[in-house]
Design a protein around this motif. Structure first.
Motif, short mmCIF file in Angstrom:
data_model
loop_
_atom_site.label_atom_id
_atom_site.label_comp_id
_atom_site.label_asym_id
_atom_site.label_seq_id
_atom_site.Cartn_x
_atom_site.Cartn_y
_atom_site.Cartn_z
N GLY A 1 0.80 -1.22 0.00
CA GLY A 1 0.00 0.00 0.00
C GLY A 1 0.84 1.27 0.00
O GLY A 1 0.35 2.34 0.36
N LYS A 2 2.11 1.17 -0.42
CA LYS A 2 2.96 2.37 -0.42
C LYS A 2 2.68 3.28 -1.61
O LYS A 2 3.04 4.45 -1.60
CB LYS A 2 4.44 1.96 -0.42
CG LYS A 2 4.88 1.39 0.91
CD LYS A 2 6.38 1.14 0.94
CE LYS A 2 6.81 0.50 2.25
NZ LYS A 2 8.18 -0.01 2.19
N ASN A 3 2.10 2.72 -2.64
CA ASN A 3 1.74 3.55 -3.81
C ASN A 3 0.59 4.50 -3.44
O ASN A 3 -0.12 4.27 -2.47
CB ASN A 3 1.31 2.66 -4.97
CG ASN A 3 0.09 1.82 -4.60
OD1 ASN A 3 0.11 1.14 -3.58
ND2 ASN A 3 -0.95 1.87 -5.40
N PHE A 4 0.41 5.51 -4.24
CA PHE A 4 -0.69 6.44 -4.04
C PHE A 4 -1.31 6.64 -5.41
O PHE A 4 -0.78 7.37 -6.25
CB PHE A 4 -0.16 7.75 -3.45
CG PHE A 4 -1.22 8.70 -2.96
CD1 PHE A 4 -2.57 8.48 -3.21
CD2 PHE A 4 -0.87 9.83 -2.23
CE1 PHE A 4 -3.54 9.35 -2.75
CE2 PHE A 4 -1.83 10.73 -1.78
CZ PHE A 4 -3.17 10.48 -2.04
N GLY A 5 -2.41 5.97 -5.64
CA GLY A 5 -3.01 5.96 -6.97
C GLY A 5 -2.43 4.84 -7.81
O GLY A 5 -1.70 3.98 -7.32
N LYS A 6 -2.75 4.87 -9.07
CA LYS A 6 -2.33 3.82 -10.00
C LYS A 6 -0.80 3.72 -10.07
O LYS A 6 -0.14 4.72 -10.35
CB LYS A 6 -2.91 4.13 -11.39
CG LYS A 6 -2.41 3.24 -12.50
CD LYS A 6 -2.84 1.80 -12.30
CE LYS A 6 -2.02 0.84 -13.13
NZ LYS A 6 -2.20 -0.56 -12.68
N GLN A 7 -0.26 2.53 -9.83
CA GLN A 7 1.19 2.36 -9.88
C GLN A 7 1.63 2.01 -11.30
O GLN A 7 1.22 0.99 -11.86
CB GLN A 7 1.63 1.25 -8.92
CG GLN A 7 3.14 1.03 -8.90
CD GLN A 7 3.90 2.22 -8.34
OE1 GLN A 7 3.67 2.64 -7.21
NE2 GLN A 7 4.81 2.79 -9.13
N LEU A 8 2.45 2.87 -11.85
CA LEU A 8 3.01 2.66 -13.19
C LEU A 8 4.52 2.64 -13.12
O LEU A 8 5.12 3.08 -12.13
CB LEU A 8 2.56 3.79 -14.12
CG LEU A 8 1.06 3.96 -14.37
CD1 LEU A 8 0.79 5.26 -15.10
CD2 LEU A 8 0.52 2.77 -15.16
N VAL A 9 5.11 2.15 -14.19
CA VAL A 9 6.56 2.27 -14.36
C VAL A 9 6.80 2.96 -15.70
O VAL A 9 6.23 2.56 -16.72
CB VAL A 9 7.23 0.88 -14.38
CG1 VAL A 9 8.74 1.03 -14.59
CG2 VAL A 9 6.93 0.12 -13.09
N ARG A 10 7.62 4.01 -15.66
CA ARG A 10 7.96 4.68 -16.91
C ARG A 10 9.03 3.85 -17.62
O ARG A 10 10.02 3.45 -17.00
CB ARG A 10 8.50 6.09 -16.62
CG ARG A 10 8.62 6.96 -17.86
CD ARG A 10 9.19 8.35 -17.53
NE ARG A 10 8.41 9.08 -16.54
CZ ARG A 10 7.29 9.76 -16.81
NH1 ARG A 10 6.81 9.76 -18.04
NH2 ARG A 10 6.66 10.41 -15.86
#
Lengths: 334, 334
Positions: free
Chosen positions: B321-330
Motif C-alpha cells: 500500500g505504499k503507492n498512491f493511486g495507479k502504480q506505473l513504471v515509466r
C-alpha cells in the motif's frame, strides 16, 4: 373437549450451549374463542435449527424468541372449534402455533391442507418449509444443470434430503455429507445420492476427494465449519453456494470461512437466504414438491419424539445431528 | 533505433514474502521481425496486485508466471516497426508486453489507442483493466441504487478510486477505506467520497461506524482480512459484495472471513470475479469510462516509478500500500 393444554416456553437464554433448563413446560386453560378465531388441536410440531438462533438475545434476521412465551414453531393440526367462517371443524391446517398442544388463531396465517395424497406430517418437511428451502436454494441460487456435481451437507436431514433428490431428478451427480455410516447408507441406497461422505469417519477428507473426481459445481450448505472449508477447495470455477445454515456455529462465538480465498480464485457466488422472505415462490415450489412426494419420487424419513415433554431433548439432539431425517414431535392424536 | 532492450524476468518464486531477489533484470537483442509481427516501444508498464498471485507455483485462476520469462504485465507503447498490415509505425497500442522496454507481437491482442482526449497512461488505469474491474463490480455485481451506501477498500487505488466515483455519479453515499490521512483526504476532497476510514489509525473501527450510520448496502472488496470482517458487521440485509481482491492474504497461508455468519444472517451475496473473463462487456464499459475521464468526471492519480529497474521495488511497495493511486513504471520515452 379438554379444558387445558400444555405448552413449552423459553425460560432462560443459553449462555453458550442450549440445555433442557432453558425450557419450561406449562399447563394452561384453553381460552374462550372470540369472533374470528379458531381453536386448533396440534398433531405434530416441527423442530428446526433456526430455533436455536432465536433463543439468543441478539437480533439475527428476526426478533429473538421472547422469554416466558410459547417457543416458536411450525405445527400441523385440526380445527376443533371455530368462530371464523373461513374454517370448519375437522379441517387440517398448518400454522406457527409453536411448541404447544393446542392454539388459538385468527386464521390469517393458517393454510388448509389436503391429506388425500400427502401425509399430514410431510407438510412440516418435504412439502413444507424445509422442502421449500431446498427447492429455493437449488433452483434460484445454485441453478444446477444436468451433469454438474452438487454437494449437500446434512444430507439425510429434512432439507438436505430434498436438495439431493431434486438435484438427481435434474441429472446432476450428487454428493451428500452426513454423520455416521447408517445415515450415509440411507442417503445413497434410499435417497439415491451418488456418494455420501461420513464426516465422523477419520478419512472424511479422502472420501470427499474420491467422491468429487470432477470437482464440485454447487453446494447447498447447512452446517459450515471445517467440512465446508474442505469442500470449498473442491469447487470448480463459477461455482454457486446456497448458504442456508451454519449450524456448526450456532453455539459458538464465530464460525470462520478459512478458505475464503477460493471465493476469489474460483470466482464463486455465495448467497445467504431465508426461505420465509420468498413467499412469492411458495405456491410454485410446494406444487412441485407435493407432486413429487405424492408420486414417491421424493422420499423422506422422520424422527418423531413421543410427546411435547420430549421436545427439548429432541431439539438439543437435532443441534448435535442425533436426529435421522425430519425431526418432529408428536402432540395430540387426530 | 536501439539494438537492445531490457526486461525483468521472474528469477525465483517467493517463499512467503516477495523480494527484489525474486526478479532479474536482463538485456536482450531486439529480434528481427517475421511476417505479421510488430515491434513496440513500451512507454508505461502497469503494476497490479494479481502479479503477486502469479509468482506462486500453485495454479490460481491462471497458470503461474514461468520462471526466467518476462514478468507478465500490461503496457502502452508505440509501434516502431511493422510487418503487419493492420499496424503502422507511430500508432499507440495497449497490450500485455510484460515488464520490458520493448516487445514483439503478432498484433492479435493489441488494441489501438486514441490519445486525443485521454492520456496514454490512463489506458492502464481508469480507462483500462482497473477501470473495467471497477465498472464490472459496481454495475454487474453490486448493482447499486441511488441512496444506497457503498463501501470501497483500497479507495485511493486504481480500481477503488473509479468504483467510488462511479457510485457517486449514481447517487450513492460512498465510504472509502485507505491507509493514512493523506490518502483519506485525497479520497474525500479530490475524488468526492462522502467519508474515508483510515485503517492505519487507532480508531478505524469507530470511524467505520461513524461513516455508515445507515449501514452498508454494497462492498467492493480489494483487500480482505480484519477490516473487511469489520465491514461485514455493518452490512444491511440483501447486501452485495464484489470480491475483487484479497491482497491482505496474497502472502499468507490463509485469509479467513471470520464473520462469515453475517453472510447468512443478512442474506448477503458475495461474488468473486476476474475482469479478463468478461471481455464481452469491455467495449461498453470502456466507452463509458473513456467519456467520464475525458470530461473530467472521473479523476485519477498515478505513482510512476522512474524506469524499468525500479519496477520490483515499486511492485513490492504496491503490495504494502505504499503507492498512491495507479502504480506505473515509466519505460522508454515517446
Amino acid at each position: 373437549m379438554p379444558k387445558q393444554y400444555r405448552r413449552i416456553v423459553l425460560a432462560s437464554r443459553p449462555q453458550q450451549h442450549a440445555s433442557v433448563d432453558n425450557f419450561r413446560l406449562e399447563t394452561l386453560d384453553i381460552p374462550e374463542l372470540t369472533e374470528g378465531q379458531v381453536l386448533i388441536k396440534n398433531h405434530f410440531l416441527s423442530l428446526d435449527p433456526y430455533m436455536r438462533v432465536r433463543m439468543n438475545a441478539e437480533r439475527g434476521y428476526a426478533d429473538p424468541q421472547a422469554l416466558n412465551e410459547t417457543m416458536i414453531g411450525g405445527t400441523v393440526g385440526t380445527i376443533v372449534a371455530t368462530k371464523n367462517a373461513r374454517f370448519t371443524v375437522g379441517e387440517k391446517v398448518i400454522g406457527m402455533m409453536g411448541w404447544a398442544e393446542m392454539g388459538v388463531s385468527d386464521g390469517v396465517l393458517l393454510r388448509k391442507l389436503d391429506t388425500s395424497h400427502i401425509p399430514l406430517s410431510a407438510y412440516l418437511g418435504a412439502v413444507g418449509m424445509p422442502g421449500m428451502t431446498a427447492w429455493y436454494g437449488l433452483t434460484q441460487i445454485m441453478q444446477v444443470k444436468a451433469g454438474e456435481t452438487v454437494l449437500v451437507s446434512a444430507a439425510s436431514g429434512a432439507v438436505g434430503s430434498v436438495v439431493g433428490q431434486l438435484a438427481k431428478l435434474q441429472g446432476c451427480r450428487v454428493i451428500g455429507i452426513a454423520g455416521g455410516s447408517e445415515k450415509c447408507e440411507y442417503v445413497v441406497n434410499q435417497l439415491g445420492f451418488d456418494a455420501c461422505v461420513d464426516y465422523k469417519s477419520q478419512d472424511w477428507q479422502q472420501q470427499l476427494i474420491a467422491a468429487s473426481p470432477q470437482g464440485i459445481d454447487a453446494i447447498f450448505e447447512n452446517v459450515g465449519g471445517e467440512v465446508f472449508d474442505a469442500c470449498l477447495l473442491r469447487m470448480n470455477p463459477f461455482g454457486r453456494i446456497a448458504l442456508c445454515g451454519m449450524i456448526a456455529g450456532y453455539e459458538s462465538e464465530e464460525l470462520p470461512i478459512k478458505n475464503a480465498r477460493v471465493l476469489l480464485t474460483q470466482r464463486l457466488t455465495v448467497r445467504g437466504f431465508i426461505i420465509s422472505e420468498h413467499m412469492d415462490l411458495w405456491p410454485q415450489g410446494l406444487k412441485e414438491l407435493g407432486s413429487l412426494v405424492a408420486s414417491g419420487k421424493i422420499k423422506f424419513k422422520e424422527s418423531i419424539a413421543p410427546d411435547l415433554a420430549a421436545a427439548p431433548e429432541a431439539f438439543l439432539g437435532l443441534l448435535k445431528g442425533k436426529n435421522f431425517g425430519k425431526q418432529l414431535v408428536r402432540l395430540l392424536p387426530e
